[in-house]
Design an enzyme around this catalytic site. Sequence first.
Site, PDB file in Angstrom:
ATOM      1  N   ASP A 180     -26.822  27.581 -23.737  1.00 33.79           N
ATOM      2  CA  ASP A 180     -25.472  27.029 -23.594  1.00 33.79           C
ATOM      3  C   ASP A 180     -25.074  26.230 -24.831  1.00 33.79           C
ATOM      4  O   ASP A 180     -23.920  25.812 -24.946  1.00 33.79           O
ATOM      5  CB  ASP A 180     -25.363  26.154 -22.335  1.00 33.79           C
ATOM      6  CG  ASP A 180     -26.435  25.075 -22.280  1.00 33.79           C
ATOM      7  OD1 ASP A 180     -27.625  25.419 -22.372  1.00 33.79           O
ATOM      8  OD2 ASP A 180     -26.082  23.884 -22.163  1.00 33.79           O
ATOM      9  N   ASN A 181     -26.003  26.028 -25.742  1.00 38.61           N
ATOM     10  CA  ASN A 181     -25.695  25.313 -26.979  1.00 38.61           C
ATOM     11  C   ASN A 181     -25.760  26.228 -28.186  1.00 38.61           C
ATOM     12  O   ASN A 181     -25.949  25.763 -29.311  1.00 38.61           O
ATOM     13  CB  ASN A 181     -26.657  24.129 -27.164  1.00 38.61           C
ATOM     14  CG  ASN A 181     -26.449  23.047 -26.115  1.00 38.61           C
ATOM     15  OD1 ASN A 181     -25.368  22.928 -25.540  1.00 38.61           O
ATOM     16  ND2 ASN A 181     -27.475  22.274 -25.855  1.00 38.61           N
ATOM     17  N   ARG A 200     -20.176  30.557 -25.757  1.00 34.79           N
ATOM     18  CA  ARG A 200     -21.611  30.402 -25.981  1.00 34.79           C
ATOM     19  C   ARG A 200     -22.352  31.632 -25.463  1.00 34.79           C
ATOM     20  O   ARG A 200     -21.782  32.407 -24.676  1.00 34.79           O
ATOM     21  CB  ARG A 200     -22.105  29.172 -25.173  1.00 34.79           C
ATOM     22  CG  ARG A 200     -21.307  27.916 -25.457  1.00 34.79           C
ATOM     23  CD  ARG A 200     -21.121  27.078 -24.183  1.00 34.79           C
ATOM     24  NE  ARG A 200     -20.104  26.033 -24.408  1.00 34.79           N
ATOM     25  CZ  ARG A 200     -20.380  24.812 -24.831  1.00 34.79           C
ATOM     26  NH1 ARG A 200     -21.617  24.464 -25.035  1.00 34.79           N
ATOM     27  NH2 ARG A 200     -19.410  23.945 -25.046  1.00 34.79           N
ATOM     28  N   LYS A 210     -14.179  15.612 -25.659  1.00 32.24           N
ATOM     29  CA  LYS A 210     -15.527  15.531 -25.094  1.00 32.24           C
ATOM     30  C   LYS A 210     -15.772  14.101 -24.644  1.00 32.24           C
ATOM     31  O   LYS A 210     -15.631  13.171 -25.445  1.00 32.24           O
ATOM     32  CB  LYS A 210     -16.542  15.958 -26.162  1.00 32.24           C
ATOM     33  CG  LYS A 210     -17.976  16.021 -25.681  1.00 32.24           C
ATOM     34  CD  LYS A 210     -18.872  16.636 -26.741  1.00 32.24           C
ATOM     35  CE  LYS A 210     -20.328  16.571 -26.333  1.00 32.24           C
ATOM     36  NZ  LYS A 210     -21.213  17.114 -27.389  1.00 32.24           N
ATOM     37  N   ARG A 244     -13.173  17.448 -30.545  1.00 30.54           N
ATOM     38  CA  ARG A 244     -13.990  18.436 -31.241  1.00 30.54           C
ATOM     39  C   ARG A 244     -13.167  19.675 -31.532  1.00 30.54           C
ATOM     40  O   ARG A 244     -12.370  20.111 -30.712  1.00 30.54           O
ATOM     41  CB  ARG A 244     -15.199  18.779 -30.378  1.00 30.54           C
ATOM     42  CG  ARG A 244     -16.104  19.821 -30.990  1.00 30.54           C
ATOM     43  CD  ARG A 244     -17.489  19.781 -30.390  1.00 30.54           C
ATOM     44  NE  ARG A 244     -17.537  20.329 -29.043  1.00 30.54           N
ATOM     45  CZ  ARG A 244     -18.659  20.425 -28.327  1.00 30.54           C
ATOM     46  NH1 ARG A 244     -19.795  19.974 -28.827  1.00 30.54           N
ATOM     47  NH2 ARG A 244     -18.645  20.927 -27.120  1.00 30.54           N
ATOM     48  N   GLY A 247     -21.246  24.816 -17.263  1.00 31.91           N
ATOM     49  CA  GLY A 247     -19.819  24.589 -17.522  1.00 31.91           C
ATOM     50  C   GLY A 247     -19.549  23.257 -18.186  1.00 31.91           C
ATOM     51  O   GLY A 247     -20.443  22.434 -18.374  1.00 31.91           O
ATOM     52  N   ASP A 273     -20.994  11.621 -14.727  1.00 38.65           N
ATOM     53  CA  ASP A 273     -19.720  10.893 -14.795  1.00 38.65           C
ATOM     54  C   ASP A 273     -18.653  11.539 -15.671  1.00 38.65           C
ATOM     55  O   ASP A 273     -17.522  11.072 -15.719  1.00 38.65           O
ATOM     56  CB  ASP A 273     -19.968   9.448 -15.263  1.00 38.65           C
ATOM     57  CG  ASP A 273     -20.620   9.390 -16.647  1.00 38.65           C
ATOM     58  OD1 ASP A 273     -20.800  10.459 -17.279  1.00 38.65           O
ATOM     59  OD2 ASP A 273     -20.944   8.262 -17.086  1.00 38.65           O
ATOM     60  N   GLY A 274     -19.026  12.581 -16.399  1.00 37.04           N
ATOM     61  CA  GLY A 274     -18.030  13.233 -17.248  1.00 37.04           C
ATOM     62  C   GLY A 274     -17.685  12.456 -18.506  1.00 37.04           C
ATOM     63  O   GLY A 274     -16.755  12.813 -19.235  1.00 37.04           O
ATOM     64  N   ARG A 300     -18.148  17.500 -18.992  1.00 35.93           N
ATOM     65  CA  ARG A 300     -17.542  16.279 -19.555  1.00 35.93           C
ATOM     66  C   ARG A 300     -16.682  16.621 -20.763  1.00 35.93           C
ATOM     67  O   ARG A 300     -16.590  15.838 -21.700  1.00 35.93           O
ATOM     68  CB  ARG A 300     -18.614  15.290 -19.955  1.00 35.93           C
ATOM     69  CG  ARG A 300     -19.622  15.896 -20.883  1.00 35.93           C
ATOM     70  CD  ARG A 300     -20.384  14.844 -21.560  1.00 35.93           C
ATOM     71  NE  ARG A 300     -21.518  15.439 -22.228  1.00 35.93           N
ATOM     72  CZ  ARG A 300     -22.270  14.795 -23.080  1.00 35.93           C
ATOM     73  NH1 ARG A 300     -21.989  13.559 -23.376  1.00 35.93           N
ATOM     74  NH2 ARG A 300     -23.268  15.398 -23.643  1.00 35.93           N
TER      75      ARG A 300
HETATM   76  P1  AMP Z   1     -25.635  19.170 -23.069  1.00 32.92           P
HETATM   77  O1  AMP Z   1     -27.053  18.719 -22.856  1.00 32.92           O
HETATM   78  O2  AMP Z   1     -24.753  18.096 -23.632  1.00 32.92           O
HETATM   79  O3  AMP Z   1     -25.530  20.442 -23.821  1.00 32.92           O
HETATM   80  O4  AMP Z   1     -25.060  19.430 -21.597  1.00 32.92           O
HETATM   81  C1  AMP Z   1     -25.637  20.300 -20.671  1.00 32.92           C
HETATM   82  C2  AMP Z   1     -24.773  20.366 -19.424  1.00 32.92           C
HETATM   83  O5  AMP Z   1     -24.689  19.105 -18.778  1.00 32.92           O
HETATM   84  C3  AMP Z   1     -23.337  20.798 -19.679  1.00 32.92           C
HETATM   85  O6  AMP Z   1     -22.913  21.573 -18.589  1.00 32.92           O
HETATM   86  C4  AMP Z   1     -22.602  19.481 -19.733  1.00 32.92           C
HETATM   87  O7  AMP Z   1     -21.240  19.623 -19.448  1.00 32.92           O
HETATM   88  C5  AMP Z   1     -23.336  18.686 -18.679  1.00 32.92           C
HETATM   89  N1  AMP Z   1     -23.239  17.245 -18.920  1.00 32.92           N
HETATM   90  C6  AMP Z   1     -23.891  16.541 -19.878  1.00 32.92           C
HETATM   91  N2  AMP Z   1     -23.560  15.238 -19.807  1.00 32.92           N
HETATM   92  C7  AMP Z   1     -22.673  15.097 -18.794  1.00 32.92           C
HETATM   93  C8  AMP Z   1     -21.964  13.988 -18.227  1.00 32.92           C
HETATM   94  N3  AMP Z   1     -22.101  12.738 -18.699  1.00 32.92           N
HETATM   95  N4  AMP Z   1     -21.135  14.241 -17.200  1.00 32.92           N
HETATM   96  C9  AMP Z   1     -20.993  15.492 -16.716  1.00 32.92           C
HETATM   97  N5  AMP Z   1     -21.627  16.561 -17.193  1.00 32.92           N
HETATM   98  C10 AMP Z   1     -22.468  16.380 -18.215  1.00 32.92           C
HETATM   99 MG    MG Z   2     -24.126  21.592 -24.433  1.00 30.51          MG
END
Ligand code: AMP
Ligand code: MG
Length: 478
Positions: free
Chosen positions: A246-247, A177, A107, A170, A84, A119-120, A87
């Site tokens: 998820d990407n 996805r 984002k 964004r 989900g 930390d989001g 962030r």
């Molecule tokens: P990503 O690697 O950016 O595609 O993220 C993979 C998952 O990790 C997704 O569910 C993101 O929302 C979560 N995520 C990545 N970075 C953070 C962050 N700094 N805080 C909270 N969730 C994160």
């Molecule tokens: Mg992602």
Amino acid sequence: MAPTIPFDNSYARLPEHFHARQPATPVAAPRLIRLNTALAEQLGIDPAALSVDVLAGNTVPEGAEPLAQAYAGHQFGHFTPRLGDGRAILLGEVVGRDGQRRDIQLKGSGPTPFSRRADGRAALGPVLREYIVSEAMAAFGVPTTRALAAVATGEEVFRETPLPGAVLTRVAASHIRVGTFQYFAARGDGAAVQVLLDHAIARHDPAAAQAEQPALAFFQGVVARQAALIARWLGLGFIHGVMNTDNMTISGETIDYGPCAFMEAYDPGAVFSSIDHAGRYAYANQPRIAQWNLARLAETLLPLFAADEDAQIQVAQEALSGFAPIFQAAWLGTFRAKLGLAGVEEDDATLIQGLLSRMAANQADFTLTFRALATEPASARALFADPAAFDGWAEAWHARRALGALPDAAMRAANPAFIPRNHLVEEAIAAATSRDDFGPFETLVHVLSRPFEDQPDHARHALPAQPEERVLATFCGT
Ligand code: AMP
Ligand code: MG
């Protein structure tokens, strides 16, 4: 009356378990880094409605229905049933001047119910990287999410060290996805898969609704869009770096520019992501991985493909086998254009591979080699460690062009002079992060907005890294 964003939020109208209602968390001292006014206008948004407080998440704009989307995903082959938006916040959707509906997402906007222990937030570097690379992809004509704005938060985020924080706005045809389908399928929620499918069809492939088998027609559409997309990536030397399910979008847009990179010297095994130890997402593996991800999408749709299990699997396999020919045709089309070949000759694939293998053996810069062929072919030979390796191939190329050649202008339009070279991206990030200097970022964005034009004033930006500038690894976008 204050200008407003003309939101119409179809995702927010889906059942409550598709998302978590969640506003952004305000930040201390928001400051605008860049607003993409041309994109705002395309979207039918008055740039004046995009105040820094809106872009930072400090103000919820009128008509927004902020939410975090639920999704799952296979990350490096391992399934996580609940990822989900950890962030990111979907503010809502707008219908642009072209009639196309698009998501507006913040984002780095603070924690959500999907954040787990993170930390989001987003650090400035990854926000600038995504801004630069996604806008460059758009300028190349490759389907991609876009960057509408970047703001600094005035707060620190803690990674290995404290770093300045930022929020990216964004824009995407949608943020649905492969992992969104997986989220519901993994919960055994077939009704939700059907709702998501209907929503995705309405947004991305309305013709599929009229097909005899809408789920199959939709899936075939995703296969075709992804096959075409990956061919475009390969034609630019682009390595996504983290092709988790998820990407990968349903729309066929490139999404999530984390540890992505454009290669310089041609190397089919090139990997930049510091976390991709096995080379799962290496340059030349990307078509195979896309197919693997699409197989995961097919699994979520099986019950909608046919009544009995054997038939379901047969339908899925047949549709998946459509990837290879579509990809192959798109790849050939991409490289024929790059080599200025008009028409179709039987040996074209051999000719293309002949160049690529010589480039690999001779560390020829991918972008410069093709650009040289499009501008001053004789200058290409100097890019090869052994220039004679080029000469033999060039003879065959000239002979093929004698049978059918594209005009020079078309060839230039298939071969950018400028790509987001890793050392230039790093230079822009370092200047902004350590000196609060956004000059190099602005210059890079400006140069890359016209990547097919010679820009003599920016000749440096066309060149590969010097040995001491070379970037060997990129890090995940967190
Ligand atoms: P990503 O690697 O950016 O595609 O993220 C993979 C998952 O990790 C997704 O569910 C993101 O929302 C979560 N995520 C990545 N970075 C953070 C962050 N700094 N805080 C909270 N969730 C994160
Ligand atoms: Mg992602």
